[in-house]
Motif scaffolding. Structure first.
Motif, PDB file in Angstrom:
ATOM      1  N   SER A 198       0.672  -1.373   0.138  1.00  0.00           N
ATOM      2  CA  SER A 198      -0.229  -0.515  -0.349  1.00  0.00           C
ATOM      3  C   SER A 198       0.621   1.463   0.098  1.00  0.00           C
ATOM      4  CB  SER A 198      -1.085   0.062   1.135  1.00  0.00           C
ATOM      5  OG  SER A 198      -1.948  -0.987   0.831  1.00  0.00           O
ATOM      6  N   ASN A 230      -7.481  -3.220   1.325  1.00  0.00           N
ATOM      7  CA  ASN A 230      -5.947  -4.032   0.485  1.00  0.00           C
ATOM      8  C   ASN A 230      -6.607  -5.105  -0.012  1.00  0.00           C
ATOM      9  OD1 ASN A 230      -2.862  -4.925   2.088  1.00  0.00           O
ATOM     10  ND2 ASN A 230      -2.998  -3.437   0.719  1.00  0.00           N
ATOM     11  N   ASN A 253      -0.021  -8.402   2.770  1.00  0.00           N
ATOM     12  CA  ASN A 253       0.339  -8.406   3.590  1.00  0.00           C
ATOM     13  C   ASN A 253      -0.597  -8.293   5.298  1.00  0.00           C
ATOM     14  OD1 ASN A 253       3.529  -7.982   3.492  1.00  0.00           O
ATOM     15  ND2 ASN A 253       2.767  -6.408   2.260  1.00  0.00           N
ATOM     16  N   ASP A 315       6.749 -13.269   7.791  1.00  0.00           N
ATOM     17  CA  ASP A 315       7.197 -11.889   6.398  1.00  0.00           C
ATOM     18  C   ASP A 315       8.644 -11.871   7.393  1.00  0.00           C
ATOM     19  OD1 ASP A 315       7.960 -10.408   4.784  1.00  0.00           O
ATOM     20  OD2 ASP A 315       5.910  -9.430   5.086  1.00  0.00           O
ATOM     21  N   ARG A 339      15.004  -8.894   4.388  1.00  0.00           N
ATOM     22  CA  ARG A 339      15.802  -8.593   3.563  1.00  0.00           C
ATOM     23  C   ARG A 339      17.641  -7.759   4.157  1.00  0.00           C
ATOM     24  NH1 ARG A 339      12.700  -4.220   2.961  1.00  0.00           N
ATOM     25  NH2 ARG A 339      13.491  -2.048   3.850  1.00  0.00           N
ATOM     26  N   GLU A 375      18.678  -7.909  -5.008  1.00  0.00           N
ATOM     27  CA  GLU A 375      19.619  -6.331  -5.344  1.00  0.00           C
ATOM     28  C   GLU A 375      20.007  -6.570  -6.042  1.00  0.00           C
ATOM     29  OE1 GLU A 375      19.773  -2.892  -3.327  1.00  0.00           O
ATOM     30  OE2 GLU A 375      18.302  -3.078  -1.579  1.00  0.00           O
ATOM     31  N   TYR A 394      14.667  -5.661  -5.833  1.00  0.00           N
ATOM     32  CA  TYR A 394      15.216  -4.737  -7.111  1.00  0.00           C
ATOM     33  C   TYR A 394      15.823  -5.011  -7.951  1.00  0.00           C
ATOM     34  CZ  TYR A 394      13.841  -1.188  -2.887  1.00  0.00           C
ATOM     35  OH  TYR A 394      13.224   0.065  -2.199  1.00  0.00           O
TER      36      TYR A 394
HETATM   37  P1  C2E Z   1       7.338  -5.816   3.541  1.00  0.00           P
HETATM   38  O1  C2E Z   1       5.484  -7.230   3.509  1.00  0.00           O
HETATM   39  O2  C2E Z   1       8.507  -7.263   4.400  1.00  0.00           O
HETATM   40  O3  C2E Z   1       7.771  -5.569   1.788  1.00  0.00           O
HETATM   41  C1  C2E Z   1       8.058  -5.489   1.971  1.00  0.00           C
HETATM   42  C2  C2E Z   1       9.503  -4.552   1.560  1.00  0.00           C
HETATM   43  O4  C2E Z   1      10.711  -4.162   0.675  1.00  0.00           O
HETATM   44  C3  C2E Z   1       8.676  -3.151   1.355  1.00  0.00           C
HETATM   45  O5  C2E Z   1       8.640  -2.387   2.059  1.00  0.00           O
HETATM   46  C4  C2E Z   1       9.252  -3.081  -0.477  1.00  0.00           C
HETATM   47  O6  C2E Z   1       9.483  -1.987  -1.503  1.00  0.00           O
HETATM   48  C5  C2E Z   1      11.248  -3.218   0.061  1.00  0.00           C
HETATM   49  N1  C2E Z   1      12.023  -4.004  -0.833  1.00  0.00           N
HETATM   50  C6  C2E Z   1      11.173  -4.617  -2.088  1.00  0.00           C
HETATM   51  N2  C2E Z   1      12.214  -4.684  -2.475  1.00  0.00           N
HETATM   52  C7  C2E Z   1      13.409  -3.938  -2.425  1.00  0.00           C
HETATM   53  C8  C2E Z   1      14.728  -4.905  -1.966  1.00  0.00           C
HETATM   54  O7  C2E Z   1      15.287  -4.791  -3.355  1.00  0.00           O
HETATM   55  N3  C2E Z   1      15.935  -3.246  -1.432  1.00  0.00           N
HETATM   56  C9  C2E Z   1      14.479  -2.667  -0.713  1.00  0.00           C
HETATM   57  N4  C2E Z   1      15.898  -2.276   0.380  1.00  0.00           N
HETATM   58  N5  C2E Z   1      13.811  -2.907   0.124  1.00  0.00           N
HETATM   59  C10 C2E Z   1      13.097  -4.054  -1.134  1.00  0.00           C
HETATM   60  P2  C2E Z   1       7.511  -0.712   1.769  1.00  0.00           P
HETATM   61  O8  C2E Z   1       6.806  -0.870   0.426  1.00  0.00           O
HETATM   62  O9  C2E Z   1       8.195   0.754   2.584  1.00  0.00           O
HETATM   63  O10 C2E Z   1       7.059  -1.380   2.677  1.00  0.00           O
HETATM   64  C11 C2E Z   1       7.231  -2.075   4.784  1.00  0.00           C
HETATM   65  C12 C2E Z   1       6.925  -2.938   4.913  1.00  0.00           C
HETATM   66  O11 C2E Z   1       5.153  -2.139   5.626  1.00  0.00           O
HETATM   67  C13 C2E Z   1       5.987  -4.430   4.402  1.00  0.00           C
HETATM   68  O12 C2E Z   1       7.399  -4.871   4.352  1.00  0.00           O
HETATM   69  C14 C2E Z   1       5.234  -4.820   5.404  1.00  0.00           C
HETATM   70  O13 C2E Z   1       5.335  -5.057   6.186  1.00  0.00           O
HETATM   71  C15 C2E Z   1       4.412  -3.296   5.353  1.00  0.00           C
HETATM   72  N6  C2E Z   1       2.851  -2.521   4.634  1.00  0.00           N
HETATM   73  C16 C2E Z   1       3.515  -2.666   3.276  1.00  0.00           C
HETATM   74  N7  C2E Z   1       1.872  -2.417   2.515  1.00  0.00           N
HETATM   75  C17 C2E Z   1       0.940  -2.380   3.389  1.00  0.00           C
HETATM   76  C18 C2E Z   1      -0.266  -3.767   4.067  1.00  0.00           C
HETATM   77  O14 C2E Z   1      -1.300  -2.631   2.874  1.00  0.00           O
HETATM   78  N8  C2E Z   1      -0.843  -4.043   4.905  1.00  0.00           N
HETATM   79  C19 C2E Z   1      -0.231  -4.147   5.774  1.00  0.00           C
HETATM   80  N9  C2E Z   1      -0.422  -4.711   6.962  1.00  0.00           N
HETATM   81  N10 C2E Z   1       1.260  -3.641   5.950  1.00  0.00           N
HETATM   82  C20 C2E Z   1       1.580  -3.378   4.311  1.00  0.00           C
END
Ligand code: C2E
Ligand code: MG
Ligand code: MG
Length: 410
Positions: A198, A230, A253, A315, A339, A375, A394
């Protein structure tokens, strides 16, 4: 002395001339306690002080830098063609040090003034003259309490109450956005699923990181509405992707707070029926740390979802202290390695060993393994050798707007 309109015109001119790759710093240098000098020594002494300060700045800076007196003893300094943001701090530091001199203001009087320099850098902090000036100006206050007496403008923290109220409205008005990030199967790298992430852009404060607004929703009773939004949007996009021939699954998520809301399981199963999506096309990701807080209740609820074919993945694995006993008993299908472990694999043999061990453990427990945050190719090759099933990161693809993704597939 430049008046307000002339200041803006000057900054706008510099912005127009600026090379897009070379930042322009707008620095407001403000002298403090000058009024005391004027009251003690007279207004002529005050004017002499302003002239001396100007001359001092001029001597300290590069010929291409521009200096204007904008108010009593305030100066606007424009530093064009910087090599980076850090160079703006070097320039502001030079201004501050230069003005630490003792100034001879006539009649044998010598004074020292305290100055603070606030910095805003185009394009990072804005590309509009008025905005940049206001931001540099507001950074002066922070600069005055720093030992180096200069400070960059920083975005103000959003008050929690505002964040909560605005998030409630954004969910109700469908103003959140869904991004999708591909997950590839090894070794062929075929994209078999997407993770739904999101995004929220606050109308005044700009993008709010998901961790921040998810935590706000969890604390403030909004997580049910957010999760419903979501799931609904994720399933809508899944249906469209599948209709266009992509044999995909979607990972959503799930906060433990949402899972435990009364009726959540039934609502989720209703949504699957409504969108005519088979249960096995949905993966629910739950963070390890949240799951471990209430294993018994979660086990019961997850078992019901699993009975309908929904997959459950844990996760951020490796950050939440799962006991191995729980890992054996929980109804889990997949394990996503955090990660932080993946990032270190290429340079750290021990991180690499830990990841291999996690993969073996998961396979022994009949779980699939997804590595997140991949990455680079070197890391992917190591994961492949260790028998990892899926990779996300990425290297495979960044999260992109779900609507754009659909356009591309169509
Ligand atoms: P997550 O579920 O572990 O999601 C992966 C996060 O890692 C995402 O950050 C994504 O953008 C980032 N990511 C993916 N590939 C790479 C990479 O190669 N390098 C790096 N440095 N980062 C990468 P994002 O989108 O900021 O989300 C952070 C956390 O927020 C998510 O971790 C998840 O726990 C939560 N989240 C995001 N959207 C939702 C949602 O709709 N509902 C709920 N409950 N949680 C959410
Ligand atoms: Mg996730
Ligand atoms: Mg994760």
């Amino acid at each position: 002395m430049l008046n307000h309109a002339a200041v803006l015109e000057e900054v706008a001119g510099c912005l127009r001339d600026a090379n897009p790759d070379a930042p322009l710093a707008v620095v407001v240098v403000r002298a403090q306690r000058v009024r005391e000098v004027e009251l003690a020594h007279g207004y002529a002494a005050g004017a002499a002080l302003a002239d001396a300060m100007y001359a001092c700045l001029r001597a300290a800076l590069r010929p291409g830098d521009r200096i204007h007196r904008i108010a009593g003893h305030d100066f606007l300094v424009l530093l064009p063609a910087l090599r980076g943001r850090a160079h703006a701090a070097l320039g502001a530091g030079k201004c501050v040090r230069a003005l630490q001199a003792a100034f001879d203001i006539g009649d044998g009087a010598v004074v020292q003034v305290a100055v603070a320099a606030g910095i805003a850098v185009a394009p990072f902090d804005g590309t509009d003259a008025d905005l940049l000036c206001r931001r540099a100006d507001s950074a002066c206050a922070a600069a005055a309490s720093q030992p180096e007496r200069h400070a960059f403008w920083t975005a103000p923290a959003i008050p929690l109450e505002t964040l909560h109220d605005d998030l409630r409205v954004a969910i109700a008005d469908n103003r959140l956005e869904l991004h999708l990030q591909p997950i590839a199967a090894l070794p062929g790298r075929a994209i078999g699923s997407y993770e739904a992430l999101s995004r929220w852009t606050h109308p005044r404060f700009g993008p709010v990181p998901p961790d921040v607004f998810i935590a706000t929703a969890e604390r403030g009773g909004l997580i049910g509405a957010l999760t419903r939004w979501n799931l609904n949007v994720a399933l809508r996009h899944l249906v469209a992707l599948r209709a266009n021939g992509a044999p995909v699954r979607i990972a959503v998520n799930l906060s433990v707070e949402a899972l435990q809301l009364p009726g959540f399981v039934e609502e989720t199963l209703d949504l699957l029926r409504l969108w005519r999506v088979p249960g096995d096309a949905l993966v629910l990701e739950i963070t390890e740390s949240a799951l471990m807080r209430d294993v018994e209740r979660c086990t019961h609820l997850l078992t019901q979802l699993r009975a309908a074919g929904v997959s459950i993945a844990i996760d951020d694995f490796g950050t939440g202290y799962s006991s191995l006993a729980y890992l054996r008993r929980l109804p889990l299908d997949g394990l996503k390695i955090d990660r932080s472990f993946i990032r270190d694999m290429a340079d750290d043999r021990r991180a690499c060993r830990i990841v291999s061990t996690m993969i073996e453990l998961a396979h022994d427990l009949d779980m699939e393994v997804i590595a997140e945050g991949v990455e680079d190719e070197a890391t992917l090759a190591m994961l492949q050798r260790a028998g990892c099933d899926f990779v996300q990161g990425y290297l495979i693809g960044r999260p992109i707007d779900a609507a754009d993704m659909l356009d591309a597939v169509r």
